[in-house]
Design a protein around this motif. Structure first.
Motif, PDB file in Angstrom:
ATOM      1  N   ARG A 148      -5.521   3.635  12.740  1.00  0.00           N
ATOM      2  CA  ARG A 148      -5.551   4.886  13.494  1.00  0.00           C
ATOM      3  C   ARG A 148      -6.201   6.008  12.693  1.00  0.00           C
ATOM      4  NH1 ARG A 148      -3.026   4.508  18.212  1.00  0.00           N
ATOM      5  NH2 ARG A 148      -1.683   2.691  18.540  1.00  0.00           N
ATOM      6  N   LYS A 149      -6.657   7.028  13.424  1.00  0.00           N
ATOM      7  CA  LYS A 149      -7.577   8.009  12.874  1.00  0.00           C
ATOM      8  C   LYS A 149      -7.091   8.708  11.605  1.00  0.00           C
ATOM      9  CE  LYS A 149     -10.747  11.659  14.215  1.00  0.00           C
ATOM     10  NZ  LYS A 149     -11.265  12.502  15.297  1.00  0.00           N
ATOM     11  N   PRO A 150      -5.861   9.208  11.539  1.00  0.00           N
ATOM     12  CA  PRO A 150      -5.502   9.909  10.300  1.00  0.00           C
ATOM     13  C   PRO A 150      -5.681   9.034   9.071  1.00  0.00           C
ATOM     14  CG  PRO A 150      -3.827  10.237  11.995  1.00  0.00           C
ATOM     15  CD  PRO A 150      -4.748   9.181  12.493  1.00  0.00           C
ATOM     16  N   ILE A 151      -5.269   7.765   9.184  1.00  0.00           N
ATOM     17  CA  ILE A 151      -5.401   6.856   8.048  1.00  0.00           C
ATOM     18  C   ILE A 151      -6.864   6.447   7.873  1.00  0.00           C
ATOM     19  CG2 ILE A 151      -4.505   4.766   6.990  1.00  0.00           C
ATOM     20  CD1 ILE A 151      -2.408   6.884   7.521  1.00  0.00           C
ATOM     21  N   PHE A 152      -7.595   6.285   8.988  1.00  0.00           N
ATOM     22  CA  PHE A 152      -9.014   5.929   8.902  1.00  0.00           C
ATOM     23  C   PHE A 152      -9.788   6.991   8.130  1.00  0.00           C
ATOM     24  CE2 PHE A 152     -13.289   6.358  10.858  1.00  0.00           C
ATOM     25  CZ  PHE A 152     -13.840   5.171  10.385  1.00  0.00           C
ATOM     26  N   THR A 153      -9.557   8.261   8.456  1.00  0.00           N
ATOM     27  CA  THR A 153     -10.244   9.345   7.748  1.00  0.00           C
ATOM     28  C   THR A 153      -9.859   9.353   6.277  1.00  0.00           C
ATOM     29  OG1 THR A 153     -10.231  10.658   9.775  1.00  0.00           O
ATOM     30  CG2 THR A 153     -10.618  11.831   7.716  1.00  0.00           C
ATOM     31  N   LEU A 187       7.747   6.840   2.802  1.00  0.00           N
ATOM     32  CA  LEU A 187       6.631   6.530   3.712  1.00  0.00           C
ATOM     33  C   LEU A 187       5.287   6.804   3.038  1.00  0.00           C
ATOM     34  CD1 LEU A 187       8.153   8.067   6.967  1.00  0.00           C
ATOM     35  CD2 LEU A 187       7.633   5.662   6.628  1.00  0.00           C
ATOM     36  N   ASP A 188       5.224   7.896   2.294  1.00  0.00           N
ATOM     37  CA  ASP A 188       3.976   8.220   1.584  1.00  0.00           C
ATOM     38  C   ASP A 188       3.664   7.177   0.520  1.00  0.00           C
ATOM     39  OD1 ASP A 188       3.672  10.454   3.127  1.00  0.00           O
ATOM     40  OD2 ASP A 188       4.517  11.846   1.657  1.00  0.00           O
ATOM     41  N   ARG A 189       4.712   6.746  -0.204  1.00  0.00           N
ATOM     42  CA  ARG A 189       4.472   5.711  -1.225  1.00  0.00           C
ATOM     43  C   ARG A 189       3.990   4.416  -0.591  1.00  0.00           C
ATOM     44  NH1 ARG A 189       9.301   7.915  -3.372  1.00  0.00           N
ATOM     45  NH2 ARG A 189      10.515   6.263  -2.395  1.00  0.00           N
ATOM     46  N   MET A 190       4.561   4.088   0.549  1.00  0.00           N
ATOM     47  CA  MET A 190       4.142   2.886   1.254  1.00  0.00           C
ATOM     48  C   MET A 190       2.682   2.991   1.671  1.00  0.00           C
ATOM     49  SD  MET A 190       5.075  -0.028   2.415  1.00  0.00           S
ATOM     50  CE  MET A 190       4.138  -1.165   3.411  1.00  0.00           C
ATOM     51  N   ALA A 230      -2.855  -3.417   9.343  1.00  0.00           N
ATOM     52  CA  ALA A 230      -1.714  -3.470  10.262  1.00  0.00           C
ATOM     53  C   ALA A 230      -0.487  -2.811   9.634  1.00  0.00           C
ATOM     54  CB  ALA A 230      -1.407  -4.919  10.627  1.00  0.00           C
ATOM     55  N   THR A 231      -0.304  -3.015   8.319  1.00  0.00           N
ATOM     56  CA  THR A 231       0.815  -2.375   7.627  1.00  0.00           C
ATOM     57  C   THR A 231       0.683  -0.861   7.651  1.00  0.00           C
ATOM     58  OG1 THR A 231       1.023  -4.311   6.180  1.00  0.00           O
ATOM     59  CG2 THR A 231       2.041  -2.244   5.439  1.00  0.00           C
ATOM     60  N   LEU A 232      -0.548  -0.366   7.489  1.00  0.00           N
ATOM     61  CA  LEU A 232      -0.758   1.085   7.563  1.00  0.00           C
ATOM     62  C   LEU A 232      -0.442   1.618   8.958  1.00  0.00           C
ATOM     63  CD1 LEU A 232      -4.022   1.511   5.461  1.00  0.00           C
ATOM     64  CD2 LEU A 232      -1.785   2.503   4.960  1.00  0.00           C
ATOM     65  N   ASN A 233      -0.877   0.904   9.980  1.00  0.00           N
ATOM     66  CA  ASN A 233      -0.545   1.317  11.349  1.00  0.00           C
ATOM     67  C   ASN A 233       0.968   1.280  11.584  1.00  0.00           C
ATOM     68  OD1 ASN A 233      -3.078   1.962  12.465  1.00  0.00           O
ATOM     69  ND2 ASN A 233      -3.560  -0.208  12.743  1.00  0.00           N
ATOM     70  N   ASN A 234       1.623   0.234  11.056  1.00  0.00           N
ATOM     71  CA  ASN A 234       3.076   0.148  11.181  1.00  0.00           C
ATOM     72  C   ASN A 234       3.763   1.321  10.483  1.00  0.00           C
ATOM     73  OD1 ASN A 234       2.783  -2.243  12.569  1.00  0.00           O
ATOM     74  ND2 ASN A 234       3.207  -3.539  10.802  1.00  0.00           N
ATOM     75  N   ASN A 235       3.279   1.645   9.294  1.00  0.00           N
ATOM     76  CA  ASN A 235       3.862   2.758   8.549  1.00  0.00           C
ATOM     77  C   ASN A 235       3.689   4.074   9.299  1.00  0.00           C
ATOM     78  OD1 ASN A 235       4.994   3.455   5.727  1.00  0.00           O
ATOM     79  ND2 ASN A 235       3.372   4.955   6.009  1.00  0.00           N
ATOM     80  N   LEU A 236       2.511   4.220   9.925  1.00  0.00           N
ATOM     81  CA  LEU A 236       2.268   5.421  10.719  1.00  0.00           C
ATOM     82  C   LEU A 236       3.189   5.466  11.932  1.00  0.00           C
ATOM     83  CD1 LEU A 236       0.376   7.890  10.793  1.00  0.00           C
ATOM     84  CD2 LEU A 236      -1.138   6.583  12.282  1.00  0.00           C
TER      85      LEU A 236
END
Length: 751
Positions: free
Chosen positions: A591-596, A535-538, A503-509
């Motif tokens: 979401r897909k970019p982070i999933f990949t 954002l990248d560090r997060m 969820a944090t990754l989706n929030n960051n995206l």
């Protein structure tokens, strides 16, 4: 001509050269004419006619000359006669003047008595003047009392007329004394007319009270105000007259009542609105105060424009004076308010009121005031420096509010991570929380509110918002680290640790995609480098925690690599695939970019752990058959893992499992003499591999001699590799155990 004739002619010629020249010209002309006439013989017959004609002509000329000379001589004679008579008259006048002079000398003593007569005459004139003014002098105190009564009854014009009469009488007396140098008597006159000062003060007090109430009076009955203005103008004319004469200036002059009129009017305006007790600096109180100012100023200026202008002379420019007074008083008043410690709402109200409301149709641009009222020529209500200073104060207050709000949001978010239920999901099933919406809405609202004032304030708030968002991401990252530490202590806490990381990754995206919308200029919506880095560090920290969680589940399985049991065909890789598949299902909620990205990092993690396990020197192939088994196992494991990740959606070009296939080729090579060439191809493809890695792999084969090993290492030294740009390191993250040194001492008891 004889010598005597020449001597006689010589002086004449010298005296009359023009006559001689004329005579010569005449003789020449006569000779020329005669030669022309007598040149032809036939003309000689008319000689007698020519002679008679010339004789008549000469006679005519001589007669005219004689008449001219005669008239000239007669004029000269008349002039001489007039000169003789004038000389006789002058002589007679001289005789008369001489006689008069002797007569004056004889009567000079008699004029001494006339001087006393003159002094008596002057004294008589003075006494006559005093006698004329005696009735007025005797009635001075009575007039004083009457004038004072008129003032009490507010009959100002009559009172002022009597006051002017008394002042005129006093000033005339003082002027006469001044001209005669009797300054010692002036004190007596001033003492006698001492009541004028009291009357003046009483009249002035009433005038200034009227001027102070002018806005109220012109609404109800402007007569009293007009009367006051008429009196002021009378006094101004008296001042101007006395200043122009500049011979004697009576006491108390010039009064300057017109200037005092402006001063009292300005003090009245200032005192009515701007000299009250301390203004309530809180938002609601300040809003009420500014609204009251707006309403009162517009109302009073309408009265000035519609009524007061008609009650004063045009040269007063009363409307311009009142507008300038309100403007200057407001400028000082706002500066006084800004010296207080105002909250953000109060600062916003002041900026909006000074920069927007003041010039709007609701105030100085009101239709009832146009076109006579124009404040644009008076300068800004707040100077650019003060506006910038106030904007900075406002940004500081907003920053403190945003910081507090974000900290509270972060605390709520941190508590939600430890809940006993999964995070919320959107309509597509992706994990999320309300954090991005709350943060972006709060920042966007502050930027939009600032846009209502000035572009510069909007830009300042925008810059502050990006700074606070960057700082917030840093604090959120620290919260993730703290949560990870809590989870390392007890992996059951939080219960849905992985889900909240996703969820944090989706929030960051979501933050990353929406942060550009904060920029006021749609054409320049670029995310600053520092914020992009935050954002990248997060994102990297959340991914790292997820991979660490995956690693914790894979490590027990990796510890069983390599082993004889593994070579014989255990279900070890299948178990690893089950773990990976389980995490991949969780990763699908991002979401897909982070999933990949997570799949790629997971695959790299599996490969590095697999290779690390092989290089722990736990096993050495003892025979060619065992090497064959190892190669078969490597092929099966790599193929199984490759199929798994392909099935999860990760393309082979994005995988690192080729390293396992390449390593298998290195181990499967039967001719050790070709190892140097095989190793050269291997290090070319994987330039981050080290001598220790190759040495460990050669040890794993179990059949490489020292000579071959030396050749291989020599070849690697001769072909140093450089990491190409964009290369994903594999072997540089794998540490090889240090070789064990031989223990040379004999075993024995310690001394």
């Amino acid at each position: 001509m004889s010598a005597e004739d020449e001597r006689a002619a010589s002086p004449r010629d010298e005296e009359w050269p023009e006559a001689e020249k004329a005579e010569k010209l005449a003789r020449g002309a006569a000779l020329k004419w005669a030669s022309g006439v007598f040149y032809c013989p036939e003309k000689l017959e008319g000689l007698g006619q020519y002679r008679s004609r010339e004789t008549q002509r000469n006679s005519s000329i001589q007669s005219r000359l004689k008449s001219t000379v005669q008239s000239y001589l007669e004029g000269v004679s008349a002039g001489l006669e007039q000169l003789r008579s004038a000389a006789q008259e002058v002589q007679s006048v001289c005789q008369d003047l001489g006689a008069a002079r002797w007569a004056l000398l004889d009567s000079a003593d008699r004029f001494q008595g006339l001087q006393q007569m003159r002094a008596l005459m002057a004294e008589h004139v003075q006494l006559a003047s005093v006698v004329q003014v005696l009735p007025q002098l005797f009635s001075v105190h009575e007039v004083f009392s009457h004038t004072l009564q008129l003032l009490h009854e507010q009959h100002l014009l009559e009172a002022h007329a009597e006051l002017m009469m008394m002042e005129h009488l006093r000033d005339n007396i003082l002027s006469q004394l001044h001209l005669r140098g009797l300054s010692s008597a002036q004190a007596t006159v001033l003492s006698y007319f001492g009541g004028l000062q009291e009357l003046n003060e009483s009249l002035a007090k009433q005038l200034w009270d009227i001027v102070g109430s002018s806005l109220r009076l012109v609404r109800k009955d402007p007569v009293l105000f007009v009367t006051a203005v008429r009196i002021i103008e009378r006094e101004e004319k008296i001042d101007d007259t006395l200043l122009l004469e500049a011979t004697f200036l009576p006491p108390g002059r010039p009064k300057g009542w017109r200037q005092k009129f402006y001063h009292v009017l300005q003090q009245t305006i200032t005192g009515a609105h701007f000299c009250a007790a301390r203004v309530d600096a809180e938002g609601p109180g300040l809003a009420r105060h500014l609204a009251a100012l707006q309403k009162g100023i517009v109302s009073e200026l309408c009265v000035v424009k519609d009524l007061m202008v008609q009650c004063v002379p045009a040269h007063y420019n009363i409307l311009s004076v009142c507008v300038a007074t309100y403007h200057q008083a407001l400028t000082s008043h706002l500066q006084d308010i800004l010296r207080e410690d105002l909250d953000k709402q109060a600062l916003f109200l002041l900026l909006e009121w000074a920069l927007r409301v003041y010039h709007s149709p609701e105030m100085m641009g009101h239709p009832d005031l146009l076109p006579e009222v124009d404040v644009s020529a008076l300068g800004p209500l707040m100077s650019p420096e003060l506006v910038d200073q106030t904007e900075r104060k406002y940004v500081v207050k907003v920053k403190a509010s945003v910081l507090e709000w974000m900290q509270r949001t972060l605390e709520v978010e941190f508590k939600e991570w430890f809940r006993q239920e999964e995070p919320e999901t959107d309509h597509q099933g992706f994990f999320q929380s309300a954090l991005p919406v709350i943060v972006m809405q709060m920042l966007n609202e502050n930027i939009q509110v600032a846009s209502l004032i000035t572009d510069s304030l909007q830009q300042k708030v925008y810059n502050m918002a990006l700074e606070e968002l960057e700082a917030f991401l840093g604090r959120l990252r620290e919260a993730l680290v703290q949560c990870g530490k809590e989870h390392q202590k007890d992996r059951t806490i939080p219960k849905y640790y992985v889900s909240y990381l996703l969820a944090t990754l989706n929030n960051n995206l979501a933050l990353s995609s929406s942060v550009s919308s904060l920029h006021p200029d749609t054409a320049r919506r670029e995310v600053p480098t520092s914020l992009r880095a935050a954002l990248d560090r997060m994102q990297k920290k959340a991914c790292q925690l997820l991979l660490e969680e995956l690693l914790l589940d894979l490590q027990p399985l990796c510890l069983q690599l390599p082993s004889r049991k593994w070579l014989s065909g255990s279900q070890l890789i299948s178990s690893m695939c089950e773990v990976i598949d389980k995490y991949a299902k969780d990763f699908s909620r991002v979401r897909k970019p982070i999933f990949t990205l997570l799949l790629m990092e997971s695959e790299l993690l599996v490969v590095s752990q697999y290779l690390r396990a092989l290089m722990q020197k736990k096993m050495v192939c003892k025979s060619e058959e065992e090497r064959g088994q190892l190669c078969d196992r490597l092929l099966q494991d790599a193929t199984q893992l490759q199929e798994l990740f392909c099935g999860l959606g990760l393309d082979q070009s994005q995988q690192s499992l080729e390293a396992v296939f390449a390593l298998r080729e290195l181990i499967c090579l039967k001719d050790t003499a070709l190892l140097s060439l095989e190793v050269l191809g291997f290090i070319t493809k994987y330039p981050d591999v080290s001598d220790e890695h190759i040495t460990t792999l050669l040890d794993l084969r179990g059949d490489v001699s020292k000579e071959v090993r030396h050749v291989v290492l020599e070849m690697m030294a001769q072909h140093p590799q450089v990491l190409p740009e964009g290369y994903r390191p594999i072997f540089s993250t794998i540490l090889v155990p240090a070789p064990e040194l031989p223990f040379c001492l004999r075993k024995g008891k310690c001394a």
